[in-house]
Design an enzyme around this catalytic site. Structure first.
Site, PDB file in Angstrom:
ATOM      1  N   ALA A 118      37.290  40.238   0.786  1.00  0.00           N
ATOM      2  CA  ALA A 118      37.415  41.586   0.228  1.00  0.00           C
ATOM      3  C   ALA A 118      38.890  41.935  -0.006  1.00  0.00           C
ATOM      4  CB  ALA A 118      36.763  42.608   1.150  1.00  0.00           C
ATOM      5  N   ASP A 166      30.595  34.366   0.534  1.00  0.00           N
ATOM      6  CA  ASP A 166      31.337  35.608   0.796  1.00  0.00           C
ATOM      7  C   ASP A 166      31.990  36.139  -0.471  1.00  0.00           C
ATOM      8  OD1 ASP A 166      30.712  35.184   3.433  1.00  0.00           O
ATOM      9  OD2 ASP A 166      32.724  35.636   4.171  1.00  0.00           O
ATOM     10  N   GLY A 214      33.386  39.715   5.931  1.00  0.00           N
ATOM     11  CA  GLY A 214      34.041  39.342   4.675  1.00  0.00           C
ATOM     12  C   GLY A 214      35.411  39.958   4.466  1.00  0.00           C
ATOM     13  N   GLY A 258      33.001  38.592  10.496  1.00  0.00           N
ATOM     14  CA  GLY A 258      31.882  38.130   9.675  1.00  0.00           C
ATOM     15  C   GLY A 258      31.453  39.125   8.616  1.00  0.00           C
TER      16      GLY A 258
HETATM   17  O1  PMV Z   1      32.730  34.655   6.858  1.00  0.00           O
HETATM   18  P1  PMV Z   1      31.546  34.756   7.764  1.00  0.00           P
HETATM   19  O2  PMV Z   1      31.918  34.716   9.193  1.00  0.00           O
HETATM   20  O3  PMV Z   1      30.597  35.814   7.372  1.00  0.00           O
HETATM   21  O4  PMV Z   1      30.704  33.395   7.641  1.00  0.00           O
HETATM   22  C1  PMV Z   1      30.414  32.846   6.430  1.00  0.00           C
HETATM   23  C2  PMV Z   1      29.119  32.161   6.484  1.00  0.00           C
HETATM   24  C3  PMV Z   1      29.101  30.696   6.815  1.00  0.00           C
HETATM   25  O5  PMV Z   1      27.876  30.209   6.280  1.00  0.00           O
HETATM   26  C4  PMV Z   1      29.105  30.484   8.318  1.00  0.00           C
HETATM   27  C5  PMV Z   1      30.263  29.917   6.216  1.00  0.00           C
HETATM   28  C6  PMV Z   1      30.205  29.755   4.712  1.00  0.00           C
HETATM   29  O6  PMV Z   1      31.219  29.307   4.165  1.00  0.00           O
HETATM   30  O7  PMV Z   1      29.175  30.040   4.085  1.00  0.00           O
END
Ligand code: PMV
Length: 316
Positions: A113, A154, A109, A107
């Protein structure tokens, strides 16, 4: 003319609004420079083509040999293919070496990245700069391959490397952090694919649109309140907003026993607020800490099994 080049991209943390952001609500995310992808490009001999060296795993991939079903295709080859296609450029004679300190599936990114650093180093080596909006659009294409239907938060926070107030499909909005604040980012050590939790939340929404729609709407209100608090330097308001956001994410079924234990440990050790960050079920939690309390909170998180604790100061 191909030249040697270097590029980097930071990790990121979502402060508020994950999951609801997929369904049109805002989210707040900030770059996390403590973890990074570094990429270096070195010209190679004529005819040798494009080679990607993944230093962390000690493996080397040849661009021209990588098939789409290759396990590293989406992460390492596809970003470069997209950029070369955009430039209408054939495969250059180049060796790209990448190294990452961003945990995969945590989570923070890692995928976005990696794509951003690869694309940037390729553009720099080819002396073909592209506007950030274009790099962002290319990284978003890579994210779609990883996640199916990502919101775009992200790639946006990572490519622009500044705090963002993000609404899906809307132009980039940055905002002022008038008083810096300290967060601890604690890794549960559990890797959890975002596309699974995003898919499960979508199913829940389809099954119970009224209840789940109300949760998304409340998360949106929390995000707007958090933005106002951050802009006006009222950091003391953030803790309870984090706790409420976390409880709503739990209702969306994306917390887990380990994430609950980590949040509880941080709060018991004096954190003003704690929540999961990102896709959930695994990955990281974030805890808001007064600077003098970080050591005791970090120790409590490690005692509860955090694989790694990063301290970061969030500022403009
Ligand atoms: O990539 P992560 O695990 O940080 O999650 C992204 C955030 C979510 O809202 C769960 C998915 C998204 O596409 O915004």
């Amino acid at each position: 003319m191909i030249r040697a080049a270097h590029a980097a991209a930071p990790g990121k943390i979502i402060l508020f609004g994950e999951h609801a952001v997929v369904h049109g609500q805002p989210a707040i995310a900030v770059p996390l420079a403590a973890v990074q992808v570094q990429a270096r490009a070195d010209p190679a001999s004529a005819g040798s083509g494009l080679t990607i060296r993944a230093a962390d795993i000690g493996r080397v991939f040849r661009f021209r040999d990588a098939a789409e079903n290759h396990s590293f295709y989406n992460a390492l080859i596809y970003p470069l293919r997209l950029a070369l296609d955009w430039l209408h450029q054939s495969e250059p004679d180049l060796t790209i070496t990448v190294q990452s300190t961003i945990p995969i599936g945590g989570g923070l990114g890692s995928g976005a990245a990696l794509a951003a650093a690869l694309i940037r180093v390729l553009l720099a080596a080819l002396d073909s700069p592209l506007p950030r909006e274009t790099v962002n659009a290319l990284v978003y294409e890579v994210e779609k391959r990883h996640h199916g239907s990502p919101s775009g938060v992200d790639n946006t926070v990572i490519v622009y490397a500044q705090p963002v107030y993000f609404v899906r499909g809307q132009p980039l909005e940055t905002f002022e952090i008038s008083r810096p604040f300290t967060l601890l980012v604690a890794d549960s050590g559990i890797s959890s694919p975002t596309h699974i939790t995003v898919g499960d939340v979508r199913q829940l929404y389809d099954a119970e649109p009224d209840r789940v729609g109300a949760i998304f709407a409340r998360i949106g209100e929390i995000v707007r309140a958090a933005r106002t608090a951050i802009e006006s330097g009222k950091i003391e308001l953030l803790g309870s907003l984090m706790n409420e956001n976390h409880a709503l994410l739990r209702d969306l079924t994306v917390s887990s026993d380990k994430l609950e234990r980590l949040c509880r440990a941080a709060l018991d050790a004096g954190a003003q607020g704690a929540k999961l960050s990102g896709g959930g079920r695994g990955g990281n939690i974030i805890a808001l800490a007064e600077p003098g309390q970080t050591d005791q909170i970090a120790a409590a998180l490690r005692q509860q099994g955090a694989a790694r604790v990063i301290e970061t100061v969030v500022r403009s």
